[in-house]
Design a protein around this motif. Structure first.
Motif, PDB file in Angstrom:
ATOM      1  N   LEU A 145       5.821   9.330   3.760  1.00 55.63           N
ATOM      2  CA  LEU A 145       5.788   7.983   3.212  1.00 55.63           C
ATOM      3  C   LEU A 145       7.194   7.385   3.092  1.00 55.63           C
ATOM      4  O   LEU A 145       7.397   6.188   3.347  1.00 55.63           O
ATOM      5  N   GLN A 146       8.153   8.199   2.715  1.00 57.85           N
ATOM      6  CA  GLN A 146       9.532   7.715   2.614  1.00 57.85           C
ATOM      7  C   GLN A 146      10.052   7.273   3.972  1.00 57.85           C
ATOM      8  O   GLN A 146      10.786   6.285   4.083  1.00 57.85           O
ATOM      9  N   GLY A 147       9.650   7.991   5.014  1.00 54.61           N
ATOM     10  CA  GLY A 147      10.034   7.586   6.359  1.00 54.61           C
ATOM     11  C   GLY A 147       9.370   6.285   6.754  1.00 54.61           C
ATOM     12  O   GLY A 147       9.982   5.430   7.403  1.00 54.61           O
ATOM     13  N   ALA A 148       8.112   6.112   6.342  1.00 55.70           N
ATOM     14  CA  ALA A 148       7.371   4.902   6.697  1.00 55.70           C
ATOM     15  C   ALA A 148       7.967   3.663   6.038  1.00 55.70           C
ATOM     16  O   ALA A 148       8.128   2.621   6.675  1.00 55.70           O
ATOM     17  N   ARG A 181      -5.593  10.866   3.070  1.00 46.91           N
ATOM     18  CA  ARG A 181      -4.853  12.104   2.813  1.00 46.91           C
ATOM     19  C   ARG A 181      -4.338  12.166   1.378  1.00 46.91           C
ATOM     20  O   ARG A 181      -4.361  13.215   0.744  1.00 46.91           O
ATOM     21  N   VAL A 182      -3.883  11.024   0.884  1.00 47.54           N
ATOM     22  CA  VAL A 182      -3.285  10.988  -0.454  1.00 47.54           C
ATOM     23  C   VAL A 182      -4.339  11.131  -1.548  1.00 47.54           C
ATOM     24  O   VAL A 182      -4.133  11.843  -2.536  1.00 47.54           O
ATOM     25  N   GLY A 183      -5.479  10.479  -1.374  1.00 48.80           N
ATOM     26  CA  GLY A 183      -6.516  10.498  -2.409  1.00 48.80           C
ATOM     27  C   GLY A 183      -6.928  11.883  -2.863  1.00 48.80           C
ATOM     28  O   GLY A 183      -6.901  12.188  -4.072  1.00 48.80           O
ATOM     29  N   PRO A 184      -7.310  12.770  -1.956  1.00 56.21           N
ATOM     30  CA  PRO A 184      -7.719  14.116  -2.365  1.00 56.21           C
ATOM     31  C   PRO A 184      -6.597  14.905  -3.041  1.00 56.21           C
ATOM     32  O   PRO A 184      -6.852  15.726  -3.931  1.00 56.21           O
ATOM     33  N   VAL A 185      -5.357  14.658  -2.631  1.00 57.61           N
ATOM     34  CA  VAL A 185      -4.225  15.351  -3.256  1.00 57.61           C
ATOM     35  C   VAL A 185      -4.064  14.898  -4.701  1.00 57.61           C
ATOM     36  O   VAL A 185      -3.861  15.721  -5.607  1.00 57.61           O
ATOM     37  N   LEU A 186      -4.161  13.603  -4.938  1.00 60.58           N
ATOM     38  CA  LEU A 186      -4.068  13.102  -6.304  1.00 60.58           C
ATOM     39  C   LEU A 186      -5.215  13.649  -7.167  1.00 60.58           C
ATOM     40  O   LEU A 186      -5.015  13.968  -8.342  1.00 60.58           O
ATOM     41  N   HIS A 233       0.840  -1.205   0.000  1.00 56.79           N
ATOM     42  CA  HIS A 233       0.000   0.000   0.000  1.00 56.79           C
ATOM     43  C   HIS A 233       0.872   1.252   0.000  1.00 56.79           C
ATOM     44  O   HIS A 233       0.615   2.214  -0.748  1.00 56.79           O
ATOM     45  N   LEU A 234       1.884   1.254   0.834  1.00 56.15           N
ATOM     46  CA  LEU A 234       2.755   2.430   0.948  1.00 56.15           C
ATOM     47  C   LEU A 234       3.515   2.696  -0.348  1.00 56.15           C
ATOM     48  O   LEU A 234       3.622   3.846  -0.794  1.00 56.15           O
ATOM     49  N   MET A 235       4.027   1.644  -0.970  1.00 52.41           N
ATOM     50  CA  MET A 235       4.800   1.816  -2.197  1.00 52.41           C
ATOM     51  C   MET A 235       3.910   2.281  -3.347  1.00 52.41           C
ATOM     52  O   MET A 235       4.331   3.073  -4.194  1.00 52.41           O
ATOM     53  N   GLU A 236       2.691   1.807  -3.370  1.00 52.25           N
ATOM     54  CA  GLU A 236       1.759   2.271  -4.403  1.00 52.25           C
ATOM     55  C   GLU A 236       1.480   3.766  -4.232  1.00 52.25           C
ATOM     56  O   GLU A 236       1.519   4.529  -5.206  1.00 52.25           O
ATOM     57  N   MET A 237       1.197   4.185  -3.002  1.00 50.04           N
ATOM     58  CA  MET A 237       0.943   5.607  -2.760  1.00 50.04           C
ATOM     59  C   MET A 237       2.174   6.444  -3.064  1.00 50.04           C
ATOM     60  O   MET A 237       2.076   7.541  -3.638  1.00 50.04           O
ATOM     61  N   VAL A 269       2.339  20.446  -0.434  1.00 46.46           N
ATOM     62  CA  VAL A 269       1.556  19.391   0.213  1.00 46.46           C
ATOM     63  C   VAL A 269       2.095  18.023  -0.178  1.00 46.46           C
ATOM     64  O   VAL A 269       2.263  17.131   0.665  1.00 46.46           O
ATOM     65  N   ILE A 270       2.392  17.857  -1.472  1.00 48.91           N
ATOM     66  CA  ILE A 270       2.911  16.577  -1.951  1.00 48.91           C
ATOM     67  C   ILE A 270       4.277  16.285  -1.341  1.00 48.91           C
ATOM     68  O   ILE A 270       4.569  15.150  -0.945  1.00 48.91           O
ATOM     69  N   THR A 271       5.116  17.289  -1.256  1.00 49.65           N
ATOM     70  CA  THR A 271       6.447  17.106  -0.675  1.00 49.65           C
ATOM     71  C   THR A 271       6.353  16.617   0.761  1.00 49.65           C
ATOM     72  O   THR A 271       7.081  15.701   1.172  1.00 49.65           O
ATOM     73  N   ASP A 272       5.447  17.197   1.542  1.00 47.46           N
ATOM     74  CA  ASP A 272       5.262  16.764   2.933  1.00 47.46           C
ATOM     75  C   ASP A 272       4.807  15.308   3.011  1.00 47.46           C
ATOM     76  O   ASP A 272       5.292  14.531   3.852  1.00 47.46           O
ATOM     77  N   LEU A 273       3.885  14.923   2.130  1.00 51.86           N
ATOM     78  CA  LEU A 273       3.405  13.544   2.119  1.00 51.86           C
ATOM     79  C   LEU A 273       4.505  12.574   1.681  1.00 51.86           C
ATOM     80  O   LEU A 273       4.627  11.476   2.227  1.00 51.86           O
ATOM     81  N   LEU A 274       5.308  13.000   0.715  1.00 51.63           N
ATOM     82  CA  LEU A 274       6.406  12.150   0.262  1.00 51.63           C
ATOM     83  C   LEU A 274       7.402  11.881   1.389  1.00 51.63           C
ATOM     84  O   LEU A 274       7.871  10.753   1.571  1.00 51.63           O
TER      85      LEU A 274
END
Length: 264
Positions: free
Chosen positions: A131-134, A153-158, A101-105, A123-128
Motif C-alpha cells: 500500500l505504501q508503494g501504491a 485482502r485487507v478485510g480478512p486481515v483486519l 480508499h488506499l489511505m483508509e486501508m 502478513v500486515i507488514t507485506d500489505l503495508l
C-alpha cells in the motif's frame, strides 16, 4: 504518514471531485466534478468557520484520510491544477478517489500492526509495503490499482487482528457485527470486547458507555451520543465516525482522534 486531511496542502479536491446532495448534509446539490460555490480561488472554504450554521454539516464530518494532500503534493508534485488544466481534471479526480480508499486501508492496517502479534504481523507488514508503494505512485500507477482486490485482502486481515486482540471475546445475540441498534438506549453499558462492525448505532444513547477493545470498523455512529463515554481502547474507529457522532469534552477517544469542534 499523516492520515488527517490538511486542507492547506490540498487543491480543494473534496470540494470538487465528489458529488454532493442536500439529503447527505450538504447545503446544495452538485454533481462530481463541479466545484462548490463556497470554494475560493486559493482552494480554501469561504464559510469554513460556520459550515454547520449555514447548512453544511457533512463537510465537518468528511475525512479523506490525508488523500487530498497526498494526491496534490505527491501524485501531482504540488501541481494538481484542475482549474487550469481541464483535460487532466478528471485524471486528478480519479486519482483522489482511488487514493482515499488506499489511505483508509493504510490507516487501518497501521493500527492493526500495533495490535497484532505472531504470524499476522508478517502478513500486515507485506500489505503495508504494498500500500505504501501504491500511494507513492504516479497517476498512471494509481489508475491501475484494483481497489476491490486490495480490500478483499485487507478485510480478512483486519478481522483476524480483531479476533486476536479481543480474545477472549464475549458472545451476544444483540451485540454483534451488523447489529441493528438504531436509537438503542445503551447508557452506561459495558460493550468491551464485542465486535460491532458495521453495526447501526444511529442516534444510539451511549452516554457513559465503555467500549474497550470494541471493534467499531464501519459502525454507523451518526448522531449517537458518546458523551462521557470511554472509547480510548476501541479499535478501528475513524475520525469520520467520531465527527458524525455527538459527544463532549469528557468523551475519551483513542490516540490520534480528536473531539470535533461542534461537540459541547
Amino acid at each position: 504518514m499523516d492520515f488527517v486531511g490538511d486542507c492547506g496542502q490540498c487543491a480543494g479536491l473534496c470540494c470538487v471531485a465528489l458529488s454532493r446532495s442536500r439529503s447527505g448534509g450538504f447545503g446544495a446539490d452538485a454533481p462530481a466534478g463541479s466545484p462548490c460555490h463556497h470554494l475560493r480561488p486559493d482552494n480554501m472554504c469561504e464559510i469554513h468557520e460556520r459550515l454547520r450554521d449555514d447548512g453544511w454539516p457533512a463537510c465537518t464530518v468528511f475525512d479523506c484520510f490525508g488523500a487530498g494532500q497526498q494526491v496534490t503534493q505527491v501524485t501531482f508534485g504540488g501541481n494538481a491544477a484542475w482549474r487550469q488544466e481541464h483535460a487532466t481534471a478528471q485524471v486528478i479526480f480519479d486519482a483522489f478517489g482511488v487514493m482515499r480508499h488506499l489511505m483508509e486501508m493504510l490507516r487501518l492496517l497501521t493500527e492493526a500492526h500495533e495490535l497484532a502479534h505472531g504470524e499476522l504481523l508478517e502478513v500486515i507488514t507485506d500489505l503495508l509495503v504494498q500500500l505504501q508503494g501504491a500511494v507513492a505512485g504516479d497517476a498512471t500507477q494509481l489508475a491501475a490499482v484494483d481497489v476491490a482486490v486490495l480490500r478483499g485482502r485487507v478485510g480478512p486481515v483486519l478481522a483476524a487482528v480483531s479476533e486476536q486482540h479481543r480474545s477472549p471475546a464475549p458472545r451476544s445475540k444483540r451485540f454483534k457485527p451488523r447489529a441493528q441498534l438504531f436509537g438503542a438506549d445503551l447508557h452506561g453499558k459495558d460493550l468491551s470486547g464485542y465486535s460491532l462492525r458495521s453495526a447501526l448505532l444511529l442516534a444510539a444513547n451511549l452516554r457513559g458507555a465503555t467500549l474497550d477493545r470494541t471493534d467499531l470498523l464501519g459502525a454507523d455512529l451518526r448522531d449517537a451520543d458518546l458523551s462521557d463515554a470511554d472509547l480510548s481502547g476501541a479499535i478501528f474507529l475513524t475520525q469520520q465516525q467520531v465527527s458524525a457522532a455527538k459527544g463532549n469534552r469528557r468523551t475519551q477517544l483513542p490516540g490520534g482522534l480528536r473531539a470535533p469542534e461542534h461537540w459541547d
